[in-house]
Design a protein around this motif. Structure first.
Motif, PDB file in Angstrom:
ATOM      1  N   THR A  40       9.879  24.581  -2.331  1.00  0.00           N
ATOM      2  CA  THR A  40      10.958  23.726  -2.824  1.00  0.00           C
ATOM      3  C   THR A  40      12.299  24.336  -2.426  1.00  0.00           C
ATOM      4  O   THR A  40      12.407  25.556  -2.231  1.00  0.00           O
ATOM      5  CB  THR A  40      10.907  23.567  -4.351  1.00  0.00           C
ATOM      6  N   ALA A  41      13.318  23.493  -2.316  1.00  0.00           N
ATOM      7  CA  ALA A  41      14.651  23.981  -1.966  1.00  0.00           C
ATOM      8  C   ALA A  41      15.346  24.629  -3.155  1.00  0.00           C
ATOM      9  O   ALA A  41      16.178  25.519  -2.985  1.00  0.00           O
ATOM     10  CB  ALA A  41      15.504  22.835  -1.424  1.00  0.00           C
ATOM     11  N   LEU A  42      15.006  24.172  -4.370  1.00  0.00           N
ATOM     12  CA  LEU A  42      15.563  24.735  -5.594  1.00  0.00           C
ATOM     13  C   LEU A  42      14.463  25.417  -6.377  1.00  0.00           C
ATOM     14  O   LEU A  42      13.290  25.040  -6.265  1.00  0.00           O
ATOM     15  CB  LEU A  42      16.198  23.628  -6.452  1.00  0.00           C
ATOM     16  N   PRO A  43      14.795  26.418  -7.184  1.00  0.00           N
ATOM     17  CA  PRO A  43      13.751  27.082  -7.957  1.00  0.00           C
ATOM     18  C   PRO A  43      13.044  26.110  -8.900  1.00  0.00           C
ATOM     19  O   PRO A  43      13.658  25.188  -9.441  1.00  0.00           O
ATOM     20  CB  PRO A  43      14.500  28.163  -8.740  1.00  0.00           C
TER      21      PRO A  43
ATOM     22  N   PHE B  53      -0.900  14.879  -3.789  1.00  0.00           N
ATOM     23  CA  PHE B  53       0.553  15.016  -3.888  1.00  0.00           C
ATOM     24  C   PHE B  53       0.900  16.156  -4.834  1.00  0.00           C
ATOM     25  O   PHE B  53       0.338  16.246  -5.937  1.00  0.00           O
ATOM     26  CB  PHE B  53       1.187  13.741  -4.452  1.00  0.00           C
ATOM     27  N   ALA B  54       1.816  17.024  -4.419  1.00  0.00           N
ATOM     28  CA  ALA B  54       2.489  17.924  -5.355  1.00  0.00           C
ATOM     29  C   ALA B  54       3.687  17.162  -5.911  1.00  0.00           C
ATOM     30  O   ALA B  54       4.425  16.514  -5.158  1.00  0.00           O
ATOM     31  CB  ALA B  54       2.938  19.193  -4.651  1.00  0.00           C
ATOM     32  N   VAL B  55       3.884  17.219  -7.236  1.00  0.00           N
ATOM     33  CA  VAL B  55       4.958  16.466  -7.878  1.00  0.00           C
ATOM     34  C   VAL B  55       5.784  17.409  -8.735  1.00  0.00           C
ATOM     35  O   VAL B  55       5.255  18.101  -9.610  1.00  0.00           O
ATOM     36  CB  VAL B  55       4.391  15.313  -8.738  1.00  0.00           C
ATOM     37  N   ASN B  56       7.087  17.449  -8.459  1.00  0.00           N
ATOM     38  CA  ASN B  56       8.021  18.327  -9.162  1.00  0.00           C
ATOM     39  C   ASN B  56       9.044  17.474  -9.896  1.00  0.00           C
ATOM     40  O   ASN B  56       9.860  16.794  -9.260  1.00  0.00           O
ATOM     41  CB  ASN B  56       8.717  19.252  -8.151  1.00  0.00           C
ATOM     42  N   GLN B  57       8.969  17.453 -11.210  1.00  0.00           N
ATOM     43  CA  GLN B  57       9.891  16.684 -12.045  1.00  0.00           C
ATOM     44  C   GLN B  57       9.969  15.217 -11.590  1.00  0.00           C
ATOM     45  O   GLN B  57      11.047  14.634 -11.489  1.00  0.00           O
ATOM     46  CB  GLN B  57      11.281  17.322 -12.036  1.00  0.00           C
ATOM     47  N   GLY B  58       8.823  14.645 -11.299  1.00  0.00           N
ATOM     48  CA  GLY B  58       8.743  13.246 -10.909  1.00  0.00           C
ATOM     49  C   GLY B  58       8.969  12.969  -9.440  1.00  0.00           C
ATOM     50  O   GLY B  58       8.902  11.815  -9.013  1.00  0.00           O
ATOM     51  N   VAL B  59       9.229  14.010  -8.644  1.00  0.00           N
ATOM     52  CA  VAL B  59       9.505  13.840  -7.214  1.00  0.00           C
ATOM     53  C   VAL B  59       8.304  14.351  -6.417  1.00  0.00           C
ATOM     54  O   VAL B  59       7.945  15.536  -6.525  1.00  0.00           O
ATOM     55  CB  VAL B  59      10.780  14.594  -6.799  1.00  0.00           C
ATOM     56  N   PRO B  60       7.652  13.497  -5.616  1.00  0.00           N
ATOM     57  CA  PRO B  60       6.439  13.907  -4.906  1.00  0.00           C
ATOM     58  C   PRO B  60       6.715  14.480  -3.524  1.00  0.00           C
ATOM     59  O   PRO B  60       7.724  14.184  -2.880  1.00  0.00           O
ATOM     60  CB  PRO B  60       5.664  12.593  -4.791  1.00  0.00           C
ATOM     61  N   SER B  61       5.769  15.294  -3.079  1.00  0.00           N
ATOM     62  CA  SER B  61       5.745  15.778  -1.701  1.00  0.00           C
ATOM     63  C   SER B  61       5.200  14.694  -0.788  1.00  0.00           C
ATOM     64  O   SER B  61       4.791  13.622  -1.234  1.00  0.00           O
ATOM     65  CB  SER B  61       4.826  16.995  -1.615  1.00  0.00           C
TER      66      SER B  61
ATOM     67  N   ASN C  88       0.834  -1.204   0.000  1.00  0.00           N
ATOM     68  CA  ASN C  88       0.000   0.000   0.000  1.00  0.00           C
ATOM     69  C   ASN C  88       0.868   1.253   0.000  1.00  0.00           C
ATOM     70  O   ASN C  88       1.862   1.337   0.746  1.00  0.00           O
ATOM     71  CB  ASN C  88      -0.886   0.049   1.247  1.00  0.00           C
ATOM     72  N   LEU C  89       0.465   2.230  -0.799  1.00  0.00           N
ATOM     73  CA  LEU C  89       1.134   3.525  -0.816  1.00  0.00           C
ATOM     74  C   LEU C  89       0.824   4.294   0.462  1.00  0.00           C
ATOM     75  O   LEU C  89      -0.336   4.384   0.883  1.00  0.00           O
ATOM     76  CB  LEU C  89       0.672   4.337  -2.029  1.00  0.00           C
ATOM     77  N   LEU C  90       1.872   4.853   1.078  1.00  0.00           N
ATOM     78  CA  LEU C  90       1.715   5.731   2.237  1.00  0.00           C
ATOM     79  C   LEU C  90       1.755   7.188   1.792  1.00  0.00           C
ATOM     80  O   LEU C  90       2.250   7.512   0.711  1.00  0.00           O
ATOM     81  CB  LEU C  90       2.821   5.466   3.255  1.00  0.00           C
ATOM     82  N   ALA C  91       1.274   8.069   2.659  1.00  0.00           N
ATOM     83  CA  ALA C  91       1.222   9.487   2.316  1.00  0.00           C
ATOM     84  C   ALA C  91       2.602  10.108   2.159  1.00  0.00           C
ATOM     85  O   ALA C  91       2.734  11.168   1.526  1.00  0.00           O
ATOM     86  CB  ALA C  91       0.421  10.253   3.373  1.00  0.00           C
ATOM     87  N   ASP C  92       3.643   9.486   2.706  1.00  0.00           N
ATOM     88  CA  ASP C  92       4.994  10.038   2.550  1.00  0.00           C
ATOM     89  C   ASP C  92       5.684   9.520   1.292  1.00  0.00           C
ATOM     90  O   ASP C  92       6.861   9.800   1.076  1.00  0.00           O
ATOM     91  CB  ASP C  92       5.847   9.770   3.790  1.00  0.00           C
ATOM     92  N   GLY C  93       4.970   8.757   0.454  1.00  0.00           N
ATOM     93  CA  GLY C  93       5.522   8.275  -0.802  1.00  0.00           C
ATOM     94  C   GLY C  93       6.162   6.904  -0.724  1.00  0.00           C
ATOM     95  O   GLY C  93       6.506   6.329  -1.767  1.00  0.00           O
ATOM     96  N   ARG C  94       6.337   6.356   0.479  1.00  0.00           N
ATOM     97  CA  ARG C  94       6.849   5.002   0.607  1.00  0.00           C
ATOM     98  C   ARG C  94       5.725   3.998   0.339  1.00  0.00           C
ATOM     99  O   ARG C  94       4.539   4.349   0.307  1.00  0.00           O
ATOM    100  CB  ARG C  94       7.418   4.763   2.007  1.00  0.00           C
TER     101      ARG C  94
ATOM    102  N   ASP D  20      16.481  15.569  -2.948  1.00  0.00           N
ATOM    103  CA  ASP D  20      15.958  16.463  -1.921  1.00  0.00           C
ATOM    104  C   ASP D  20      15.686  17.867  -2.433  1.00  0.00           C
ATOM    105  O   ASP D  20      14.712  18.516  -2.034  1.00  0.00           O
ATOM    106  CB  ASP D  20      16.920  16.533  -0.724  1.00  0.00           C
ATOM    107  N   GLY D  21      16.552  18.367  -3.310  1.00  0.00           N
ATOM    108  CA  GLY D  21      16.372  19.724  -3.812  1.00  0.00           C
ATOM    109  C   GLY D  21      15.125  19.889  -4.642  1.00  0.00           C
ATOM    110  O   GLY D  21      14.579  21.002  -4.743  1.00  0.00           O
ATOM    111  N   LEU D  22      14.663  18.790  -5.233  1.00  0.00           N
ATOM    112  CA  LEU D  22      13.461  18.850  -6.068  1.00  0.00           C
ATOM    113  C   LEU D  22      12.185  18.582  -5.279  1.00  0.00           C
ATOM    114  O   LEU D  22      11.094  18.914  -5.740  1.00  0.00           O
ATOM    115  CB  LEU D  22      13.557  17.810  -7.199  1.00  0.00           C
ATOM    116  N   ARG D  23      12.335  17.965  -4.092  1.00  0.00           N
ATOM    117  CA  ARG D  23      11.149  17.489  -3.387  1.00  0.00           C
ATOM    118  C   ARG D  23      10.314  18.657  -2.869  1.00  0.00           C
ATOM    119  O   ARG D  23      10.775  19.474  -2.074  1.00  0.00           O
ATOM    120  CB  ARG D  23      11.561  16.583  -2.229  1.00  0.00           C
ATOM    121  N   PRO D  24       9.050  18.744  -3.314  1.00  0.00           N
ATOM    122  CA  PRO D  24       8.194  19.827  -2.822  1.00  0.00           C
ATOM    123  C   PRO D  24       7.644  19.529  -1.437  1.00  0.00           C
ATOM    124  O   PRO D  24       7.597  18.369  -1.004  1.00  0.00           O
ATOM    125  CB  PRO D  24       7.078  19.893  -3.864  1.00  0.00           C
ATOM    126  N   SER D  25       7.228  20.585  -0.770  1.00  0.00           N
ATOM    127  CA  SER D  25       6.596  20.458   0.538  1.00  0.00           C
ATOM    128  C   SER D  25       5.311  21.284   0.508  1.00  0.00           C
ATOM    129  O   SER D  25       5.353  22.478   0.191  1.00  0.00           O
ATOM    130  CB  SER D  25       7.537  20.963   1.638  1.00  0.00           C
TER     131      SER D  25
END
Length: 551
Positions: free
Chosen positions: A465-468, A534-542, A397-403, A440-445
């Protein structure tokens, strides 16, 4: 006369080549994507059925007629069942067969379940309650409800619904929430019919399940997907139909899927690919992967190689046809999990045999990810293997943290902790590649999001995000399905229409953006209920926020 050779030098070169080959294989194995972690050493029960609630905690559920588990109930909450011959004299069972697990704190709380949930079905209702249906013996016609709460509340538990009862016995059935928020319950052993909860519609014959039954009943736990036009795609054995729930008509029959039977006990799996706002959510594709050879279960051929194929079909196309693809491994009893970036994780299971007690062999330890947007032949990627075989009665099962939480595995009629493939009480979490440190730099919050959203309305989500940000942020809704027997009932992903992603303020990291997106147009695209947003930035989810979609 042949030219002389330097045998020692040749052997040295050969050994050097061999060294580099095996070193490469070892290195490559170490560098495969994804990581594993045991998050609980002893859950006390082997979870045959698993579901994630809107509070982020996880319902673990086994069968009751299996004798004592390794998790005790609080004093005074024992189950009494004089018909259960595997209980002590008097039929009193003071062990739990369900539990609530909090992945964030790794705490476990026993839950009380009274009637047998062996090979039952389930689905979340629009208000977040988990409806649980059927089973065996005293659970055959039972309905149960679990209204979730936060783990610290400590009060929520299973409730046995005395009325209504199921009209037909539902053992190995499938549940699917409908656009109006009701639930259809389809099939089961000796039950070629469907019924509804709430029971506003009468019991309905479903002859398709009679037509697809063979000697080993490869039409149990049929794969059911709600298409965005409100009709059902129903797959059983090797056949599939488009079914209109409102009229009771079979609208069309799809071509036969080659490659052998797929449903229980042949242990394939299925998923509907993400529904896309582009094109107005009109197109839906279904993928069915794995399975067993014909009559593997019937003749107990535990070493018969599993299927290596996946079939993919655009179920909404007028000329829909199956396209076959080859998986990296044969797989039976695998689970298919939608990931928040739109990829599909195929995990758990074996490479030979079928579903059933003592019926699988050669565990498939490597998950693979299926990337539906890649060209045919390049869609599968092999991921890091686990060390724990997950055979019959495993879940994912998918968890809310993406695991992805992996639980269960009990290929024995009772709990057995020795010998081949012992009953597994450990819980694992698999972290896909998008959770690697270099992302980590791509991961949105998500800093703010609405708790409720209404069909067709715009709503705002504030993301950091940590990066623009490069390009537009994605917003994806994923349901919380009921996972059992290699199929996640009610699993769904909807990519939302995003009209704008605007920087909130200048000044460097963290970079903050206001994302304006539109809720799905109606319940056919996304039935009412709670979704992980989920917010997803370049394939990386929050980490997801839970949003209730309302009629």
């Amino acid at each position: 006369m042949a030219a002389p050779t330097n045998t020692g030098a040749a052997q040295g070169v050969f050994l050097l080549i061999c060294f580099h080959f095996f070193a490469c294989r070892f290195s490559c194995a170490q560098q495969l994507p994804g990581t594993w972690e045991v998050v609980l050493e002893n859950a006390g029960i082997a979870s045959m059925h698993t579901a994630v609630t809107r509070f982020g905690n996880v319902v673990l559920l086994d069968r009751t007629d299996i004798g004592p588990s390794r998790l005790l109930l609080p004093c005074g909450r024992c189950r009494v069942d004089s018909t259960d011959t595997f209980l002590p004299a008097g039929g009193q069972d003071c062990s739990a067969h369900s539990a609530l697990f909090d992945p964030s704190t790794r705490r476990l709380r026993p839950l009380s379940i009274l009637t047998d949930t062996w090979c039952s079905s389930g689905q979340f209702l629009p208000n977040g309650t988990l409806l649980q249906s059927g089973g065996d013996l005293d659970g055959l016609r039972k309905l149960r409800a679990f209204s979730p709460c936060s783990f610290d509340d400590g009060q929520c538990d299973w409730m046995e619904i005395e009325s209504p009862r199921l009209a037909d016995g539902r053992w190995y059935a499938t549940n699917q929430i409908l656009p109006d928020g009701s639930v259809v319950i389809i099939g089961g052993r000796a039950a070629p019919s469907m019924e509804f909860y709430p029971p506003s519609r009468a019991l309905r014959p479903f002859p398709f399940l009679d037509a697809t039954r063979d000697a080993q009943m490869d039409n149990l736990y049929p794969f059911v997907h709600l298409l965005p036009d409100g009709r059902l795609f129903v797959f059983a054995n090797v056949r599939s139909i488009l079914y209109d729930v409102d009229t009771g008509d079979v609208v069309r029959e799809y071509p036969v899927l080659d490659g052998g039977p797929r449903n229980y006990p042949s242990g394939g799996s299925s998923v509907m690919l993400p529904l896309e706002a582009t094109g107005g959510y009109a197109r839906a594709e279904v993928v069915v992967c794995g399975g067993a050879q014909y009559e593997t279960f019937l003749h107990r051929q535990t070493d018969a190689p599993a299927s290596t194929t996946c079939g993919r079909i655009a179920a909404t196309d007028p000329d829909a046809a199956w396209a076959l693809e080859e998986m990296p491994f044969p797989r039976v009893m695998g689970d298919m999990v939608m990931l928040p970036n739109g990829e599909v994780l195929i995990i758990n299971g074996a490479q030979a045999g079928s579903q059933g007690y003592e019926m699988g062999s050669n565990p498939c330890l490597n998950p693979v990810v299926y990337r539906p947007d890649q060209p045919t032949g390049t869609r599968f990627m092999v991921l890091t293997p686990t060390e724990i075989p997950r055979m019959y009665h495993s879940t994912a099962n998918l968890l809310a943290d993406g695991r992805v939480l992996v639980a269960g595995s009990n290929p024995h009629y009772f709990y057995r902790f020795e010998g081949a493939f012992p009953t597994e009480l450990r819980l694992e979490a698999f972290s896909p590649e998008y959770l690697a440190a270099d992302k980590d730099g791509l991961r949105p919050s998500i800093k703010s999001a609405p708790e409720k959203a209404w069909y067709g309305d715009d709503f705002e989500v504030v993301v950091e995000t940590a990066l623009p940000l490069v390009g537009q942020m994605e917003m994806n809704l994923l349901s919380a399905p009921f996972a059992t027997h290699s199929f996640s009932q009610g699993q769904r992903m909807v990519r939302l229409s995003v009209s704008s992603t605007v920087a909130v303020a200048e000044g460097g990291a963290p970079y903050r953006y206001r994302v304006v997106c539109k809720a799905p147009p109606d319940g056919r695209v996304a039935p009412p209920g709670y979704y992980m947003a989920f917010a997803v930035n370049q394939g990386v989810p929050s980490v997801a926020r839970w949003v209730q979609l309302l009629l």
